[in-house]
Design an enzyme around this catalytic site. Structure first.
Site, PDB file in Angstrom:
ATOM      1  N   ASP A   9       0.872  -1.172   0.000  1.00 25.65           N
ATOM      2  CA  ASP A   9       0.000   0.000   0.000  1.00 25.65           C
ATOM      3  C   ASP A   9       0.913   1.227   0.000  1.00 25.65           C
ATOM      4  O   ASP A   9       1.680   1.425   0.944  1.00 25.65           O
ATOM      5  CB  ASP A   9      -0.873  -0.037   1.256  1.00 25.65           C
ATOM      6  CG  ASP A   9      -1.779   1.167   1.412  1.00 25.65           C
ATOM      7  OD1 ASP A   9      -1.590   2.188   0.720  1.00 25.65           O
ATOM      8  OD2 ASP A   9      -2.692   1.087   2.261  1.00 25.65           O
ATOM      9  N   VAL A  32      -5.967   4.891  -5.686  1.00 24.94           N
ATOM     10  CA  VAL A  32      -4.825   5.390  -4.920  1.00 24.94           C
ATOM     11  C   VAL A  32      -5.029   6.855  -4.512  1.00 24.94           C
ATOM     12  O   VAL A  32      -4.649   7.260  -3.420  1.00 24.94           O
ATOM     13  CB  VAL A  32      -3.495   5.177  -5.685  1.00 24.94           C
ATOM     14  CG1 VAL A  32      -3.377   6.081  -6.892  1.00 24.94           C
ATOM     15  CG2 VAL A  32      -2.304   5.369  -4.773  1.00 24.94           C
ATOM     16  N   ASP A  33      -5.655   7.633  -5.371  1.00 30.40           N
ATOM     17  CA  ASP A  33      -5.917   9.045  -5.085  1.00 30.40           C
ATOM     18  C   ASP A  33      -6.778   9.187  -3.828  1.00 30.40           C
ATOM     19  O   ASP A  33      -6.448   9.947  -2.908  1.00 30.40           O
ATOM     20  CB  ASP A  33      -6.602   9.685  -6.299  1.00 30.40           C
ATOM     21  CG  ASP A  33      -6.705  11.200  -6.227  1.00 30.40           C
ATOM     22  OD1 ASP A  33      -5.963  11.829  -5.445  1.00 30.40           O
ATOM     23  OD2 ASP A  33      -7.529  11.751  -6.971  1.00 30.40           O
ATOM     24  N   GLY A 122      -5.617   2.116 -13.243  1.00 30.50           N
ATOM     25  CA  GLY A 122      -6.876   1.777 -12.585  1.00 30.50           C
ATOM     26  C   GLY A 122      -8.050   2.164 -13.460  1.00 30.50           C
ATOM     27  O   GLY A 122      -8.195   1.668 -14.577  1.00 30.50           O
TER      28      GLY A 122
END
Length: 173
Positions: A9, A32-33, A122
């Site tokens: 992560d 992730v943002d 993604g």
């Protein structure tokens, strides 16, 4: 410069800067943002709002830097990757610019260790194998790479990790 690959992560990586696969608004989103904004806290959002007020967000291929808030990193470099909609050289070049501009910001801010996620892989649907090739080549080709001590490619899923592993092993042969 050391290249490292981890399956982890990115919000838990202890480096000078982590890179965020952001959107043009800089206000957080999914993937992730969203994770970076949630774990990093309000300080990151406040910095992003200040950047938006000054320059109106972040264009595709560009990068901006903020505090890392509650994250173990010192900074977050936000870069906006391209949305994949077919095999176009323009998309490859924009993704390459994400890495180059992020590294340039790192050098300008005396950042010695930096961690990258898979930018655009993604919801932006950039093919993971092509994105990994561009990531590795862009880092290797960066003209000031000697000013960076370590680049970590952080893979969140097993598929990405295997792609990067294969590419980096081929490089060593």
């Amino acid at each position: 410069m050391i290249l490292q690959l981890v399956k982890a992560d990115i919000t838990e990586i202890c480096v000078d800067a982590i890179v965020n696969a952001a959107n043009t608004s800089l206000l957080g989103g999914g993937g992730v943002d969203g994770a970076i904004h949630r774990k990093g806290g309000k300080a990151i959002l406040d910095d992003c709002i200040a950047i938006r007020n000054k320059q109106g967000g972040c264009k595709v291929g560009q990068a901006v830097i903020t505090t890392a808030g509650n994250l173990p990193a010192k900074y977050v470099i936000h870069t906006v990757g391209p949305v994949w909609n077919g095999d176009k050289e323009e998309k490859n070049n924009l993704l390459k610019a994400c890495y180059q501009n992020s590294l340039e910001l790192a050098v300008q801010n005396n950042i010695k260790t930096i961690a990258f996620p898979g930018i655009s892989t993604g919801i932006y649907r950039f093919p993971k194998d092509r994105a990994a090739e561009i990531a590795i080549k862009s880092v290797r080709d960066f003209y000031k790479i000697s000013e960076i001590d370590k680049v970590i490619f952080v893979c969140f899923d097993e598929e990405s990790y295997e792609i990067y592993t294969g590419l980096l092993e081929r490089e060593l042969l």
